[in-house]
Design a protein around this motif. Sequence first.
Motif, mmCIF file in Angstrom:
data_model
loop_
_atom_site.group_PDB
_atom_site.id
_atom_site.type_symbol
_atom_site.label_atom_id
_atom_site.label_comp_id
_atom_site.label_asym_id
_atom_site.label_seq_id
_atom_site.Cartn_x
_atom_site.Cartn_y
_atom_site.Cartn_z
ATOM 1 N N GLY A 14 0.813 -1.204 0.000
ATOM 2 C CA GLY A 14 0.000 0.000 0.000
ATOM 3 C C GLY A 14 0.849 1.257 0.000
ATOM 4 O O GLY A 14 2.064 1.202 0.223
ATOM 5 N N PRO A 15 0.218 2.394 -0.227
ATOM 6 C CA PRO A 15 0.958 3.667 -0.214
ATOM 7 C C PRO A 15 1.393 4.046 1.194
ATOM 8 O O PRO A 15 0.877 3.523 2.181
ATOM 9 C CB PRO A 15 -0.063 4.662 -0.770
ATOM 10 C CG PRO A 15 -1.388 4.050 -0.508
ATOM 11 C CD PRO A 15 -1.185 2.575 -0.590
ATOM 12 N N LEU A 16 2.340 4.963 1.247
ATOM 13 C CA LEU A 16 2.879 5.382 2.528
ATOM 14 C C LEU A 16 2.151 6.600 3.095
ATOM 15 O O LEU A 16 2.514 7.110 4.150
ATOM 16 C CB LEU A 16 4.371 5.683 2.392
ATOM 17 C CG LEU A 16 5.226 4.574 1.758
ATOM 18 C CD1 LEU A 16 6.695 4.916 1.874
ATOM 19 C CD2 LEU A 16 4.929 3.232 2.370
ATOM 20 N N THR A 17 1.139 7.061 2.368
ATOM 21 C CA THR A 17 0.316 8.162 2.850
ATOM 22 C C THR A 17 -1.117 7.678 2.999
ATOM 23 O O THR A 17 -1.562 6.790 2.271
ATOM 24 C CB THR A 17 0.353 9.361 1.891
ATOM 25 O OG1 THR A 17 -0.241 8.973 0.649
ATOM 26 C CG2 THR A 17 1.774 9.814 1.643
ATOM 27 N N ASP A 18 -1.835 8.307 3.908
ATOM 28 C CA ASP A 18 -3.192 7.829 4.187
ATOM 29 C C ASP A 18 -4.185 8.200 3.091
ATOM 30 O O ASP A 18 -5.278 7.647 3.035
ATOM 31 C CB ASP A 18 -3.670 8.335 5.544
ATOM 32 C CG ASP A 18 -3.643 9.860 5.655
ATOM 33 O OD1 ASP A 18 -3.921 10.376 6.752
ATOM 34 O OD2 ASP A 18 -3.323 10.532 4.655
ATOM 35 N N ARG A 19 -3.792 9.061 2.175
ATOM 36 C CA ARG A 19 -4.725 9.506 1.148
ATOM 37 C C ARG A 19 -5.043 8.424 0.131
ATOM 38 O O ARG A 19 -6.044 8.486 -0.556
ATOM 39 C CB ARG A 19 -4.166 10.726 0.427
ATOM 40 C CG ARG A 19 -3.975 11.934 1.306
ATOM 41 C CD ARG A 19 -3.367 13.094 0.553
ATOM 42 N NE ARG A 19 -3.141 14.245 1.416
ATOM 43 C CZ ARG A 19 -2.587 15.369 1.006
ATOM 44 N NH1 ARG A 19 -2.224 15.510 -0.251
ATOM 45 N NH2 ARG A 19 -2.416 16.358 1.860
ATOM 46 N N GLY A 20 -4.171 7.406 0.039
ATOM 47 C CA GLY A 20 -4.341 6.436 -1.020
ATOM 48 C C GLY A 20 -5.162 5.221 -0.662
ATOM 49 O O GLY A 20 -5.306 4.316 -1.474
ATOM 50 N N TYR A 21 -5.754 5.174 0.509
ATOM 51 C CA TYR A 21 -6.471 3.993 0.957
ATOM 52 C C TYR A 21 -7.974 4.124 0.750
ATOM 53 O O TYR A 21 -8.543 5.205 0.856
ATOM 54 C CB TYR A 21 -6.142 3.707 2.421
ATOM 55 C CG TYR A 21 -4.749 3.152 2.586
ATOM 56 C CD1 TYR A 21 -3.646 4.011 2.619
ATOM 57 C CD2 TYR A 21 -4.521 1.785 2.662
ATOM 58 C CE1 TYR A 21 -2.355 3.507 2.736
ATOM 59 C CE2 TYR A 21 -3.235 1.275 2.787
ATOM 60 C CZ TYR A 21 -2.159 2.145 2.818
ATOM 61 O OH TYR A 21 -0.885 1.646 2.920
#
Length: 126
Positions: free
Chosen positions: A106-113
């Motif tokens: 997954g991405p390392l930022t919360d925006r991508g979930y």
Amino acid sequence: QLQASGGGLVQAGDSLRLSCAASGRTFTKYAMGWFRQAPGKEREFVTTISWNGVSTYYADSVRGRFTISRDNAKNTVYLQMSSLKPEDTAVYYCAAVWRRSDYTQGPLTDRGYDYWGQGTQVTVSS
């Protein structure tokens, strides 16, 4: 729907295992992530794991102390936390994001979930 559990009050140096159970839908081909948010701070990335469990990545602050794993048969992701420190105190959230490849984390930022659990409180006393 994601349900995080396993939080609690522990002492520095102790271990704790968090669980994130998925229900209500199939999370096939979803990478998973754990984030945390301490009081007065922004939510920060902790770790992520690919759908097949092969790819993982950790924040520097937890690398070597935390381990993420998953059991797809149980639709559950785990976060094993060891050598806990007071600065690990936070609400821990799990999150899911669809990935085309089974190997992509997954991405390392919360925006991508795409989906988020409700959070579980971890408090580490000194």
